[in-house]
Design an enzyme around this catalytic site. Structure first.
Site, PDB file in Angstrom:
ATOM      1  CG  ASP A 140      -1.979   1.024   1.218  1.00  0.00           C
ATOM      2  OD1 ASP A 140      -2.323   1.474   0.110  1.00  0.00           O
ATOM      3  OD2 ASP A 140      -2.490   1.381   2.286  1.00  0.00           O
ATOM      4  CG  ASP A 182      -2.944   1.438   6.251  1.00  0.00           C
ATOM      5  OD1 ASP A 182      -3.727   1.211   5.296  1.00  0.00           O
ATOM      6  OD2 ASP A 182      -2.337   2.505   6.394  1.00  0.00           O
ATOM      7  CG  ASP A 211      -4.797  -2.689   2.522  1.00  0.00           C
ATOM      8  OD1 ASP A 211      -4.675  -2.607   1.299  1.00  0.00           O
ATOM      9  OD2 ASP A 211      -4.605  -1.740   3.301  1.00  0.00           O
TER      10      ASP A 211
END
Length: 896
Positions: free
Chosen positions: A331, A633, A637
């Site tokens: 990410d 996070d 995800d």
């Protein structure tokens, strides 16, 4: 999500059409109708899924093929009434199960965390009256009221909004808040671009609205993620797959060796009892009894090492998986970047300036692009540009040590910090520039203004989108406004992935007019001041970490919900990919699975992606043969974290959902910590390989020795109890010590090992044969010599057992490096191994003189002369392995 009129989704329809479709109205549902719909749709909550029981977790520890082999060995020894041997093996089984159970006791709680995230209270309009209810009672068609700070209780279509913004980072990964409105958006809009929608679990950061509930429970975006997480289930790690294959090879070798020994013995007419005892001895010799416990210990040691590097492991086998990964899908926000919007560029008075100092650091300054300190005289264009950003602002930023203590909208914090770095603090400015009115930010207007009285004068300060503010600006006194130049500069900055705001002002005659303009919410005839451009900057350590990954043969891929321009700019700055190498979620939707598998081989940046997109990307990479680690996070995800070979969640900024779906938690949210964990993962596998090689080559020596004695009709050189002593006591001390072996210098400078390569490589299988043959030959030679010399079988077996112990003491040094010489490593660099080897030798010496062990092992003390012979013979294994290593290095072109 419901599809409505002419197949259009809700976000593309007007509020009136959405109300009609759900048979509702702005005064809300009747209470009776709400109860009917609750019976049809069910409560607004996620389905509970029971986690694994304690009993299941305990039984799970006995599923390993190696454990199965040990269970068979224990059963055989019980049948032969060799109760001591059976007890020792049982102790190993229990110890291994306890350690594994302790590590995995905290079962997966992803669904529970998702349910906790979804639970809330809701303000709802029913029967035309406002009331507060448990969010679980919401149904499609309910009208809810949501205001600043509230958690959205269900997926909703906005009906009316005032200055509404929401933090959707847990769903999209986007670092900035999202402006929301009741206006329809295109049907093909990605999740992060559906500005007319609010989603379960997200937070309203500004404004308020009236919205229509359209989906509840498992049908919400959050519920779809929960369903994905549930469907994915557990996955087998590369090490688990390799150990399973390895155990099958070991099992096949045991069966083949035993069958061969039995067949030869029958043909030679051996006594059945003695023959069966020999076959059992052969099986015991072949089983690496210590391997399961050492494997667990190696991983546990790496867990401790990783924890010291800010990587907390939740599932033990995940340690090695990190070391074998070939792709890290990361990410962007908070992992590769600081998750701190930062003004980096300012344009004012036709000049460009840069703002130094990362994130919210107090240290930093505003300076020209040439690095010179600019004039910040009161009234200068730069001064006004910074002051406007600080005063037209609702956030706070107060110096607190090395960083500012901040609160509020990330964009406004960035403006405050930029002004403070120029010595312009909002609190001090407001003492002179007293706010008397304001026009709050409205998403439709895309601007905000504050009005201030100072020194008997009044001024309006404005911030907003450049294209909006420019339309409200006029030429200043004696200076024509070059709109084209400003637009071009704003576009250029935006192309670099920066978020650009324009600042302007207008002098007013008095406070009365200021209040009147604020009440009307209209401003024009502004004087353009300048631009401030900001970005969530890359972490400095992430740049180094990405480079280290590339040197280690690991590809870094960015998978984010943020905009393509921002993602590509950050990726280029980090060295992940060129600025043009980006694939968006909309483009990804047009690709078939085969086309996506092709695309992921060359594309390294994926932007504006949904949870389904992330899962498809991970799956495509895995289908291409990659071992994939995914970081993240947010709730968005969770499916990818669960599906990946290893999921790494952020410890500080990560949601409970992400952490519970992950195998590893990065405590400091730093990509560099992941790279450090990769190193430890590679060290862990190296140590597993070294230990396995040590045990298998030692076992091979005993197999050859036992088989040879059967073939030539000699007495067994080693009894089953003595073989267990070798496997569990003497070399058991050394194989445990190998688990503490420090990493080799080139561990991050070599490519990931091939996915299909086993625990023992081809080179090590060859070396196993060489070492096994040397140790078996030396042991048999001394056994036969002593037997012929003394005609004392117990004494000859004592010599054979002690010779094998000495062989292992020398051979463990060979095992410290797969490629490097044993003499290149200090014996004290692994003090556990040094002490363990000394302890193994000491235990053997004591066993030769202790009455209890003399009885159990049938051994006796040996004189110094034979000790000299045994030491000289045992040292030959070092020479043999060193020669093999030298040949391998020369063939591969590696330095000697």
């Amino acid at each position: 999500m419901l599809s409505l009129v002419a197949g259009s989704p809700l976000w593309a329809l007007s509020p009136e059409d959405v109300l009609a479709q759900l048979d509702s109205h702005e005064s809300g549902l009747a209470e009776s109708e709400a109860r009917r719909r609750l019976a049809v749709h069910g409560p607004n909550e996620l389905e509970e899924v029971a986690g694994p029981s304690v009993a299941w977790l305990l039984l799970h520890q006995f599923r390993s093929p190696l454990i199965t082999i040990l269970l068979v060995a224990a059963a055989v020894t019980l049948l032969l009434e060799e109760y001591l041997d059976a007890a020792v093996i049982a102790a190993v089984l229990v110890l291994n199960a306890v350690i594994g159970f302790t590590q995995e006791y905290k079962a997966e709680r992803s669904m529970e965390a998702l349910r906790d995230l979804a639970r809330a209270r809701a303000r709802v309009v029913r029967d035309g009256r406002e009331r507060e209810i448990d969010a679980r009672e919401l149904v499609p068609g309910d009208v809810v009221l949501v205001e600043t700070g509230a958690k959205v209780p269900a997926d909703c279509r906005i009906l009316h909004a005032v200055a509404l913004e929401a933090d959707e980072s847990l769903l999209t990964g986007e670092s900035t808040t999202v402006v929301k409105s009741a206006q329809p958006v295109p049907a093909e809009s990605a999740l992060g671009d559906r500005a007319s929608m609010l989603f379960t679990g997200t937070i309203v950061t500004r404004g308020h609205c009236r919205a229509l509930v359209v989906e509840t429970g498992a049908r919400t975006e959050l519920g779809r993620i929960a369903e994905r997480v549930q469907e994915i289930g557990e996955r087998e790690t590369p090490l688990q797959r390799q150990m399973a294959r390895f155990a099958h090879v070991v099992g096949a070798a045991i069966l083949a060796s035993s069958a061969l020994g039995l067949a030869v013995g029958v043909l030679l007419g051996e006594d059945p009892h003695d023959l069966f005892l020999a076959v059992v001895a052969l099986a015991v010799a072949a089983i690496p009894e210590g391997l399961p416990i050492v494997l667990t210990l190696v991983l546990a040691i790496s867990v401790r090492r990783m924890a010291s590097r800010h990587a907390i492991i939740r599932r033990l086998p995940a340690v090695e998986t990190l070391g074998s990964c070939t792709v890290i899908g990361s990410d962007k926000t908070g992992t590769l970047t600081q998750n701190r919007m930062t003004v980096t560029r300012v344009t004012a008075g036709g000049q460009g300036f840069e703002v130094t100092g990362g994130g919210y650091e107090v240290d930093g300054e505003v300076r020209s692009l040439e690095g010179e300190s600019p004039s910040l005289e009161e009234g200068s264009p730069l001064w006004w540009t910074l002051v406007a950003g600080a005063l037209c602002n609702e956030a706070t930023a107060v110096p607190a040590g090395a960083e500012f203590d901040v609160a509020g909208d990330p964009t406004e914090i960035a403006l405050l910090v930029a002004a403070a770095k120029a010595g312009l603090y909002r609190d001090e400015l407001e003492e002179r520039y007293v706010r008397i009115a304001e026009i709050p930010f409205v998403s439709e207007a895309r601007m905000a203004a504050t009005f201030h009285a100072f020194d008997g004068r009044t001024v309006a300060l404005v911030k907003g989108a450049p294209e909006v503010v420019l339309e409200l600006c006029v030429d200043a006194e004696g200076v024509a406004l070059d709109r084209d130049a400003v637009r071009q500069e704003a576009e250029r900055l935006a192309q670099e992935g920066l978020r650009v705001l324009a600042l302007a002002r207008r002098g007013l005659p008095d406070a009365e007019e200021a209040r009147a303009l604020a009440a009307e919410g209209v401003l024009d005839s502004l004087t353009f001041l300048g631009l401030q451009a900001m970005i969530d900057p890359p972490r400095e350590e992430a740049v180094v970490a990405v480079r280290e990954c590339q040197e280690a043969g690991i590809r870094v891929v960015m998978i984010t919900g943020d905009h393509a321009l921002t993602a590509s700019a950050i990726a280029a700055a980090l060295g992940i990919a060129p600025a043009w190498d980006v694939l968006t979620g909309v483009e990804l939707d047009r690709l078939s699975d085969d086309e996506l598998r092709e695309a992921v081989t060359t594309t390294s940046v994926f932007a504006r992606v949904s949870p389904e997109h992330k899962l498809r990307i991970v799956t495509a990479l895995q289908e291409n043969g990659e071992t994939v680690a995914v970081t993240g996070d947010g709730v968005n995800d969770a499916p990818a974290l669960r599906a990946a070979d290893i999921g790494a969640a952020m410890g500080r900024s990560g949601t409970d959902v992400a952490r519970e779906s992950a195998d590893m938690i990065v405590a400091d949210d730093n990509f560099a910590s992941i790279v450090a964990a990769v190193r430890e993962g590679r060290v862990a596998f190296d140590n597993v390989r070294k230990t396995t090689f040590f045990l298998i080559s030692s076992g091979a020596a005993t197999i050859v020795a036992v088989l040879a004695s059967i073939f030539v009709r000699f007495p067994l050189p080693l009894l089953p109890t003595q073989l267990l002593w070798l496997n569990l006591v003497t070399n058991g001390v050394q194989d445990v010590a190998l688990a503490f072996e420090p990493g080799e210098k080139d561990v991050l400078r070599r490519p990931p090992r091939p996915r299909r390569e086993g625990v023992i490589s081809r080179v090590l299988w060859t070396r196993t044969a060489i070492a096994g043959a040397v140790m078996a030959t030396g042991t048999l030679a001394l056994f036969l010599q002593e037997w012929y010399r003394t005609d004392d079988l117990d004494r000859a077996r004592t010599v054979a057992l002690t010779t094998m112990v000495l062989f292992q003491a020398f051979h463990v040094g060979n095992c410290r490096s797969e490629h490097g010489s044993a003499f290149s490593k200090s014996p004290f660099s692994n003090r556990f191994l040094f002490l363990g080897t000394a302890a193994a030798l000491a235990i053997q010496v004591v066993a030769l003189h202790l009455p209890a062990t003399q009885y159990l092992l049938r051994v006796e003390p040996l004189d110094p002369a034979i000790w000299v012979e045994m030491i000289l013979v045992a040292s030959s294994v070092v020479l043999a392995v060193e020669l093999h290593k030298l040949i391998v290095r020369r063939r591969s072109g590696a330095p000697p």
